[in-house]
Design a protein around this motif. Structure first.
Motif, PDB file in Angstrom:
ATOM      1  N   TYR A   1      47.112  22.213  71.512  1.00  0.00           N
ATOM      2  CA  TYR A   1      47.763  22.619  70.263  1.00  0.00           C
ATOM      3  C   TYR A   1      46.884  23.694  69.655  1.00  0.00           C
ATOM      4  N   TRP A   2      47.515  24.726  69.100  1.00  0.00           N
ATOM      5  CA  TRP A   2      46.751  25.905  68.654  1.00  0.00           C
ATOM      6  C   TRP A   2      45.642  25.544  67.673  1.00  0.00           C
ATOM      7  N   ARG A   3      45.919  24.595  66.758  1.00  0.00           N
ATOM      8  CA  ARG A   3      44.929  24.278  65.725  1.00  0.00           C
ATOM      9  C   ARG A   3      44.041  23.098  66.081  1.00  0.00           C
ATOM     10  N   SER A   4      44.238  22.522  67.246  1.00  0.00           N
ATOM     11  CA  SER A   4      43.391  21.383  67.645  1.00  0.00           C
ATOM     12  C   SER A   4      42.005  21.880  68.023  1.00  0.00           C
ATOM     13  N   SER A   5      40.985  21.317  67.392  1.00  0.00           N
ATOM     14  CA  SER A   5      39.629  21.798  67.677  1.00  0.00           C
ATOM     15  C   SER A   5      39.181  21.419  69.089  1.00  0.00           C
ATOM     16  N   ALA A   6      39.620  20.268  69.569  1.00  0.00           N
ATOM     17  CA  ALA A   6      39.212  19.870  70.921  1.00  0.00           C
ATOM     18  C   ALA A   6      39.890  20.768  71.972  1.00  0.00           C
ATOM     19  N   SER A   7      41.161  21.152  71.705  1.00  0.00           N
ATOM     20  CA  SER A   7      41.832  22.094  72.615  1.00  0.00           C
ATOM     21  C   SER A   7      41.148  23.456  72.561  1.00  0.00           C
ATOM     22  N   TYR A   8      40.761  23.842  71.366  1.00  0.00           N
ATOM     23  CA  TYR A   8      40.086  25.141  71.140  1.00  0.00           C
ATOM     24  C   TYR A   8      38.787  25.184  71.956  1.00  0.00           C
ATOM     25  N   ARG A   9      38.058  24.091  71.995  1.00  0.00           N
ATOM     26  CA  ARG A   9      36.813  24.062  72.805  1.00  0.00           C
ATOM     27  C   ARG A   9      37.115  24.397  74.258  1.00  0.00           C
TER      28      ARG A   9
ATOM     29  N   LEU B   1      27.442  25.189  75.283  1.00  0.00           N
ATOM     30  CA  LEU B   1      28.370  24.159  74.807  1.00  0.00           C
ATOM     31  C   LEU B   1      28.239  23.947  73.295  1.00  0.00           C
ATOM     32  N   ALA B   2      27.057  24.162  72.758  1.00  0.00           N
ATOM     33  CA  ALA B   2      26.865  23.997  71.311  1.00  0.00           C
ATOM     34  C   ALA B   2      27.744  24.980  70.539  1.00  0.00           C
ATOM     35  N   ASP B   3      27.795  26.226  70.999  1.00  0.00           N
ATOM     36  CA  ASP B   3      28.645  27.233  70.348  1.00  0.00           C
ATOM     37  C   ASP B   3      30.123  26.881  70.512  1.00  0.00           C
ATOM     38  N   VAL B   4      30.457  26.413  71.721  1.00  0.00           N
ATOM     39  CA  VAL B   4      31.843  26.052  72.024  1.00  0.00           C
ATOM     40  C   VAL B   4      32.334  24.969  71.047  1.00  0.00           C
ATOM     41  N   CYS B   5      31.442  24.066  70.667  1.00  0.00           N
ATOM     42  CA  CYS B   5      31.829  22.988  69.744  1.00  0.00           C
ATOM     43  C   CYS B   5      31.722  23.400  68.281  1.00  0.00           C
ATOM     44  N   LEU B   6      30.840  24.340  67.981  1.00  0.00           N
ATOM     45  CA  LEU B   6      30.677  24.770  66.580  1.00  0.00           C
ATOM     46  C   LEU B   6      31.867  25.596  66.092  1.00  0.00           C
ATOM     47  N   VAL B   7      32.316  26.534  66.912  1.00  0.00           N
ATOM     48  CA  VAL B   7      33.339  27.494  66.468  1.00  0.00           C
ATOM     49  C   VAL B   7      34.591  26.804  65.891  1.00  0.00           C
ATOM     50  N   PRO B   8      35.176  25.818  66.587  1.00  0.00           N
ATOM     51  CA  PRO B   8      36.386  25.201  66.020  1.00  0.00           C
ATOM     52  C   PRO B   8      36.126  24.465  64.703  1.00  0.00           C
ATOM     53  N   GLN B   9      34.936  23.885  64.545  1.00  0.00           N
ATOM     54  CA  GLN B   9      34.665  23.167  63.294  1.00  0.00           C
ATOM     55  C   GLN B   9      34.484  24.147  62.135  1.00  0.00           C
ATOM     56  N   VAL B  10      33.960  25.322  62.429  1.00  0.00           N
ATOM     57  CA  VAL B  10      33.840  26.334  61.375  1.00  0.00           C
ATOM     58  C   VAL B  10      35.237  26.882  61.027  1.00  0.00           C
ATOM     59  N   TYR B  11      36.061  27.053  62.052  1.00  0.00           N
ATOM     60  CA  TYR B  11      37.457  27.476  61.798  1.00  0.00           C
ATOM     61  C   TYR B  11      38.127  26.482  60.839  1.00  0.00           C
ATOM     62  N   ASN B  12      37.968  25.186  61.113  1.00  0.00           N
ATOM     63  CA  ASN B  12      38.564  24.152  60.246  1.00  0.00           C
ATOM     64  C   ASN B  12      37.971  24.186  58.852  1.00  0.00           C
ATOM     65  N   ALA B  13      36.656  24.346  58.790  1.00  0.00           N
ATOM     66  CA  ALA B  13      35.980  24.367  57.487  1.00  0.00           C
ATOM     67  C   ALA B  13      36.535  25.511  56.632  1.00  0.00           C
ATOM     68  N   LYS B  14      36.724  26.672  57.251  1.00  0.00           N
ATOM     69  CA  LYS B  14      37.259  27.821  56.508  1.00  0.00           C
ATOM     70  C   LYS B  14      38.685  27.524  56.045  1.00  0.00           C
ATOM     71  N   ARG B  15      39.446  26.864  56.923  1.00  0.00           N
ATOM     72  CA  ARG B  15      40.832  26.508  56.577  1.00  0.00           C
ATOM     73  C   ARG B  15      40.884  25.664  55.315  1.00  0.00           C
ATOM     74  N   PHE B  16      39.902  24.793  55.181  1.00  0.00           N
ATOM     75  CA  PHE B  16      39.903  23.895  54.025  1.00  0.00           C
ATOM     76  C   PHE B  16      39.030  24.417  52.888  1.00  0.00           C
ATOM     77  N   GLY B  17      38.665  25.696  52.966  1.00  0.00           N
ATOM     78  CA  GLY B  17      37.997  26.345  51.841  1.00  0.00           C
ATOM     79  C   GLY B  17      36.559  25.929  51.615  1.00  0.00           C
ATOM     80  N   VAL B  18      35.866  25.476  52.654  1.00  0.00           N
ATOM     81  CA  VAL B  18      34.458  25.106  52.487  1.00  0.00           C
ATOM     82  C   VAL B  18      33.628  26.386  52.315  1.00  0.00           C
ATOM     83  N   ASP B  19      32.739  26.367  51.321  1.00  0.00           N
ATOM     84  CA  ASP B  19      31.863  27.514  51.060  1.00  0.00           C
ATOM     85  C   ASP B  19      30.736  27.508  52.101  1.00  0.00           C
ATOM     86  N   LEU B  20      30.642  28.595  52.875  1.00  0.00           N
ATOM     87  CA  LEU B  20      29.639  28.628  53.953  1.00  0.00           C
ATOM     88  C   LEU B  20      28.349  29.342  53.535  1.00  0.00           C
TER      89      LEU B  20
END
Ligand SMILES: N[C@@H](CCC(=O)N[C@@H](CS)C(=O)NCC(=O)O)C(=O)O
Length: 221
Positions: free
Chosen positions: A8-16, A170-189
């Motif tokens: 699924y496009w927005r699934s972080s595990a699929s994104y990895r 693999l660390a980057d592969v797992c970080l990127v989707p979580q940052v995408y989600n964080a931005k989606r929910f307006g988390v201040d980085l």
């Protein structure tokens, strides 16, 4: 046979998995599984044959040992397999100590953060535990900020151009989707300068751009 990714496009595990496939230059077919439509296609009898846990992704891929089709769930298990059969671009270092650090960084995201913000958990918070819909965003921010604060300290110690030194792992592969989600929910980085720097470096890579949610055929569906 090309590997077939059910995701699924927005699934972080699929994104990895998409990131790993793109970095390794592996061609694959993509089968969208809509996580919201009709109550969630991941719950259909058809999809449960691929994964009884009713979660994406699933990767169907040839078993290099005997040519049979492997049906794999769990994004990290999938990526470990891809790393073993396509080792030209390694996401997990061969050195055991380096590999352990990379897995540690990856699991901060994949084992400790993503599961508490997953769709079914968010749905249960409102349907089974009467949390108001508006509190979901606060729940996500709580876990993201706690996890990113600790991760920022890890990056101070381990990061180079990317999360661990100057190679994408693999660390980057797992970080990127979580940052995408964080931005989606307006988390201040802004409290995480190392994280922002690493993400900017990753976002510049063509493979990462190919794997991005908005670049998928089911984007915005
Ligand atoms: N540990 C699993 C997590 C899989 C997972 O949580 N998938 C989510 C999307 S990122 C999902 O399918 N959620 C559907 C639901 O919660 O109903 C993996 O790494 O593959």
């Amino acid at each position: 046979m090309k590997p077939k990714l059910h995701g699924y496009w927005r699934s972080s595990a699929s994104y990895r998995v998409r990131i790993a496939l793109a970095l390794k230059g592996i061609e694959y077919d993509y089968v969208p599984v809509h996580l919201l439509r009709d109550g969630g296609e991941q719950k259909s009898a058809r999809y449960q044959q691929l994964n009884p846990a009713q979660l994406v992704p699933t990767l169907e891929i040839a078993n290099t040992a005997n040519g049979e089709t492997l049906c794999l769930n769990q994004s990290l298990a999938i990526i470990e397999y891809l790393d073993a059969i396509y080792p030209a671009v390694r996401l997990i270092p061969a050195d055991p100590a380096q590999a352990a650090v990379v897995r540690m960084l990856a699991l901060d995201m994949a084992a400790d953060l993503q599961p508490v913000t997953n769709l079914r958990v968010l749905q249960a918070l409102t349907t089974d535990f009467a949390l108001p819909e508006t509190a979901k965003g606060e729940w996500i921010k709580l876990w993201v900020t706690r996890t990113f604060a600790a991760f920022e300290q890890r990056l101070q110690r381990y990061a180079g151009h990317y999360c661990y030194g100057d190679h994408v792992t693999l660390a980057d592969v797992c970080l990127v989707p979580q940052v995408y989600n964080a931005k989606r929910f307006g988390v201040d980085l802004t409290p995480y300068p190392n994280l922002q720097r690493v993400i900017a470096n990753l976002e510049a890579l063509p493979a990462l751009q190919m794997a991005a949610p908005e670049a998928q055929v089911d984007a915005n569906s």
